[in-house]
Enzyme design. Sequence first.
Site, short mmCIF file in Angstrom:
data_model
loop_
_atom_site.label_atom_id
_atom_site.label_comp_id
_atom_site.label_asym_id
_atom_site.label_seq_id
_atom_site.Cartn_x
_atom_site.Cartn_y
_atom_site.Cartn_z
N GLY A 117 0.83 -1.21 0.00
CA GLY A 117 0.00 0.00 0.00
C GLY A 117 0.86 1.25 0.00
N ASP A 141 3.35 -9.45 6.75
CA ASP A 141 2.49 -10.34 5.96
C ASP A 141 3.28 -11.06 4.85
OD1 ASP A 141 0.62 -9.04 7.52
OD2 ASP A 141 -0.03 -7.69 5.93
N ARG A 286 4.19 -7.62 15.86
CA ARG A 286 4.87 -6.50 15.19
C ARG A 286 5.89 -5.83 16.08
NH1 ARG A 286 0.13 -3.55 12.12
NH2 ARG A 286 0.86 -1.78 13.34
O1 F6P Z 1 -0.21 -5.45 7.36
C1 F6P Z 1 0.33 -5.65 8.63
C2 F6P Z 1 -0.75 -5.91 9.63
O2 F6P Z 1 -0.15 -6.16 10.90
C3 F6P Z 1 -1.71 -7.04 9.29
O3 F6P Z 1 -1.14 -8.32 9.48
C4 F6P Z 1 -2.88 -6.70 10.16
O4 F6P Z 1 -4.08 -7.21 9.63
C5 F6P Z 1 -2.90 -5.20 10.14
O5 F6P Z 1 -1.59 -4.78 9.79
C6 F6P Z 1 -3.26 -4.54 11.43
O6 F6P Z 1 -3.34 -3.18 11.23
P1 F6P Z 1 -3.53 -2.11 12.39
O7 F6P Z 1 -2.18 -1.90 13.03
O8 F6P Z 1 -4.02 -0.90 11.69
O9 F6P Z 1 -4.50 -2.69 13.37
#
Ligand code: F6P
Length: 360
Positions: A117, A141, A286
């Site tokens: 993105g 991902d 993360r």
């Molecule tokens: O794209 C990375 C990611 O951690 C996905 O695995 C997950 O669905 C999304 O981002 C979560 O996003 P946010 O931090 O906006 O909740």
Amino acid sequence: MTKRIGVLTSGGDCAGLNAAIRAITHHATETYGWQVIGIRKGTTGLINRPLEYQDLTVGFCDSALLRSGGTTLGSTNKDNPFSFPNPDGTRTDRSQDFIEGYNQLKLDALIGIGGDGSQHILRRLAEHDGINLVAIPKTIDNDLGHTEAAIGYHTAVEVATEALDRLQPTAASHQRVMVLEVMGRDAGHIALSAGVAGGADVILIPEIPYTLEHICNKITSLAKKGRTFALVIVAEAVKKENGEIATLTKDEGRPRYGGIGQYLGEKIQKITGAETRVTTLGHVQRGGQPCAWDRIIASAFGVSAVDLIAAGKFDRMVAWQNRQVVDVPIADAIARYQAVERSDIMIKTAQGLGIYVGEL
Ligand code: F6P
């Protein structure tokens, strides 16, 4: 000729971003004698006035940064410059502000560290007005095309594997089925790799359909063989058996996944009679320290991205292929979505281990 290069991190954060920032800063300043400017909060740092940025030096980018989680520059996955949110809820195209910000800082090139993105947006901005863009792939991902690995993926797999390591003894102690829901958006890479590494009995990914009957048969057949527990790992975008998305919330029209683990856990308990508990791992995947492999990839990507600028090669993304860092057109990387393929060696491995991976 001395250059001024900008670096920004965009989209959801992950482990290893700081290792890339450090590598870029070291190589650009020490090898080439350039100046490195860190743009704060992703693209937003060049849109806001006053501009939000900081000079990056070797002193700041020490080895403590290498091993730290998150991104020292901050990030955003909301503030699309082409549809930038205003405080009153309306949206404005602020792409021109971004370009003016780039020019105000007198940047010769920009390194954008992001997923598909973000790379899509950065490329559109660069097309606009001659921004010299080089991309570095990051996403837990691991769904970007033309690269075997993106920064953050291996740490997420480590965390999910450790979760299974921790769930297994408590599952065995209480004769329970443990369901672990992991991230990955529409790709099942994290669930598949962590499932193999963590000894899962069932791995469910969005790319492969499943039946509840076969999940439960697997669990009851293990019980018949004397197994007192079972481990199920499920990727967040797996749908309910009727094809519905298991999600409670939407983010600007996009589903925010979460809930499939709970759905499956309840069904499994009802059908098999086995006591079942559900863990949703979420953003734990993360955060935290990057694993060694992410530090290695991030460092290699950072160095190679700087070399691309030195060679005057723009609109390219560094990529990991066959133990090498190569560079590919950004357009190609974002055009090819890298889901799990049926031919993936991890699918074959899981099958060989007797893991139920859906209806192949
Ligand atoms: O794209 C990375 C990611 O951690 C996905 O695995 C997950 O669905 C999304 O981002 C979560 O996003 P946010 O931090 O906006 O909740």
